[in-house]
Design an enzyme around this catalytic site. Structure first.
Site, PDB file in Angstrom:
ATOM      1  N   HIS A  31       0.839  -1.205   0.000  1.00 58.42           N
ATOM      2  CA  HIS A  31       0.000   0.000   0.000  1.00 58.42           C
ATOM      3  C   HIS A  31       0.873   1.254   0.000  1.00 58.42           C
ATOM      4  O   HIS A  31       0.623   2.198  -0.770  1.00 58.42           O
ATOM      5  CB  HIS A  31      -0.916  -0.002   1.226  1.00 58.42           C
ATOM      6  CG  HIS A  31      -1.651   1.283   1.437  1.00 58.42           C
ATOM      7  ND1 HIS A  31      -2.890   1.536   0.878  1.00 58.42           N
ATOM      8  CD2 HIS A  31      -1.322   2.406   2.125  1.00 58.42           C
ATOM      9  CE1 HIS A  31      -3.290   2.746   1.220  1.00 58.42           C
ATOM     10  NE2 HIS A  31      -2.352   3.300   1.981  1.00 58.42           N
ATOM     11  N   GLU A  32       1.869   1.287   0.866  1.00 56.72           N
ATOM     12  CA  GLU A  32       2.739   2.464   0.932  1.00 56.72           C
ATOM     13  C   GLU A  32       3.515   2.647  -0.377  1.00 56.72           C
ATOM     14  O   GLU A  32       3.743   3.779  -0.818  1.00 56.72           O
ATOM     15  CB  GLU A  32       3.703   2.344   2.113  1.00 56.72           C
ATOM     16  CG  GLU A  32       3.026   2.287   3.473  1.00 56.72           C
ATOM     17  CD  GLU A  32       2.060   3.435   3.717  1.00 56.72           C
ATOM     18  OE1 GLU A  32       2.247   4.521   3.142  1.00 56.72           O
ATOM     19  OE2 GLU A  32       1.094   3.229   4.480  1.00 56.72           O
ATOM     20  N   HIS A  54       1.637   4.608  -2.905  1.00 59.46           N
ATOM     21  CA  HIS A  54       1.789   6.068  -2.837  1.00 59.46           C
ATOM     22  C   HIS A  54       3.032   6.529  -3.597  1.00 59.46           C
ATOM     23  O   HIS A  54       3.012   7.580  -4.256  1.00 59.46           O
ATOM     24  CB  HIS A  54       1.878   6.521  -1.377  1.00 59.46           C
ATOM     25  CG  HIS A  54       0.593   6.404  -0.632  1.00 59.46           C
ATOM     26  ND1 HIS A  54      -0.594   6.940  -1.100  1.00 59.46           N
ATOM     27  CD2 HIS A  54       0.299   5.835   0.568  1.00 59.46           C
ATOM     28  CE1 HIS A  54      -1.561   6.697  -0.222  1.00 59.46           C
ATOM     29  NE2 HIS A  54      -1.053   6.028   0.787  1.00 59.46           N
ATOM     30  N   HIS A  75       3.101   9.089  -6.735  1.00 61.65           N
ATOM     31  CA  HIS A  75       3.986  10.263  -6.798  1.00 61.65           C
ATOM     32  C   HIS A  75       4.749  10.293  -8.123  1.00 61.65           C
ATOM     33  O   HIS A  75       4.842  11.330  -8.784  1.00 61.65           O
ATOM     34  CB  HIS A  75       4.961  10.225  -5.627  1.00 61.65           C
ATOM     35  CG  HIS A  75       5.721  11.493  -5.435  1.00 61.65           C
ATOM     36  ND1 HIS A  75       6.564  11.710  -4.372  1.00 61.65           N
ATOM     37  CD2 HIS A  75       5.777  12.628  -6.171  1.00 61.65           C
ATOM     38  CE1 HIS A  75       7.102  12.912  -4.467  1.00 61.65           C
ATOM     39  NE2 HIS A  75       6.656  13.478  -5.561  1.00 61.65           N
TER      40      HIS A  75
END
Length: 241
Positions: A101-102, A105, A109
């Protein structure tokens, strides 16, 4: 109007508060449960994150270990993925899910995913608005109640309105956070499947972990919306009184 010192608009917050408590308990429960489920591939959260990042050419994005529990996050300032102690070295379904999940991100980006770009752009404004909103609202209400003139009432109403607008900015931040988090979870699940980071039968558990985590962001928005409605009612009542 207040009844024996009780503000009736506080009732609006009760459902949102219960929802927030439930969401937090749900994510803690899901994480604990699936922390006991091995992913089946022997891949740690840190290793999973590295595989996902490398697949997308993000070789320069480091995977950093941080202390605490569920303190995992992606830092856009130095483009780094931070994994907590309970995720970094664990091979559980929960750990791999959170790590992916991280990384979602980080991929957002890199691709300049619009909701993320908007959210990051308004962070300074949100931090400022969050620090002054309630102060302005209370000052405005105080001026209205203390003033005996129409000019004082107008000044108080203006200050209070500015405070409410500031809080609306904070509420918008919670709103734009939802697509960012939901999209990161979808990306994370897709990476887990494509890279076979856990056994196929464990994907269902991974989805439960990330769904529970997403509920906390929904709860935060619900609480912000309830507060905003409450402020609007307080402002309207203050003008009448």
């Amino acid at each position: 109007m207040y009844y024996y010192g009780f503000d009736p608009t506080f009732i609006l917050l009760i459902p949102a508060m219960f929802f927030a408590f439930y969401a937090q308990a749900k994510v803690q429960s899901a994480f604990r449960r699936y922390s006991d489920y091995p992913g089946g591939r022997g891949i740690t959260g840190a290793e999973a994150a590295r595989k996902v990042l490398d697949k997308h050419g993000l070789f320069e994005v480091p995977v950093v270990r941080v202390s605490g529990n569920l303190t995992d996050h992606y830092d856009p300032r130095d483009r780094s993925v931070h994994l907590s102690d309970s995720v970094y070295g664990s091979t559980s379904v929960a750990a791999v899910s959170v790590a992916c999940h991280e990384c979602g991100h980080a991929i957002q980006h890199e691709e300049a995913y619009t909701p993320l770009v908007v959210r990051d752009a308004i962070v300074p404004a949100v931090n400022f608005a969050s620090s002054i909103s309630w102060v302005l609202i209370m000052v405005g209400i105080g001026i209205i109640f203390a003033s005996g003139s129409s000019s004082g009432n107008h000044l108080g109403a203006l200050i209070m309105d500015i405070g409410i607008i500031a809080f609306a900015v904070v509420t918008f931040f919670h709103l734009i956070t939802l697509p960012v988090e939901f999209n990161a979870s979808r990306r994370g699940i897709r990476e887990m499947e494509e890279l076979e980071l856990v056994n196929p039968q464990n994907i269902k558990g991974a989805k439960k972990v990330l769904k529970a985590a997403a509920m906390t962001y929904v709860a935060a928005l619900a609480t912000a919306l309830a507060n905003l409605l409450r402020l609007l009612l307080i402002a309207n009542r203050s003008r009448r009184d």
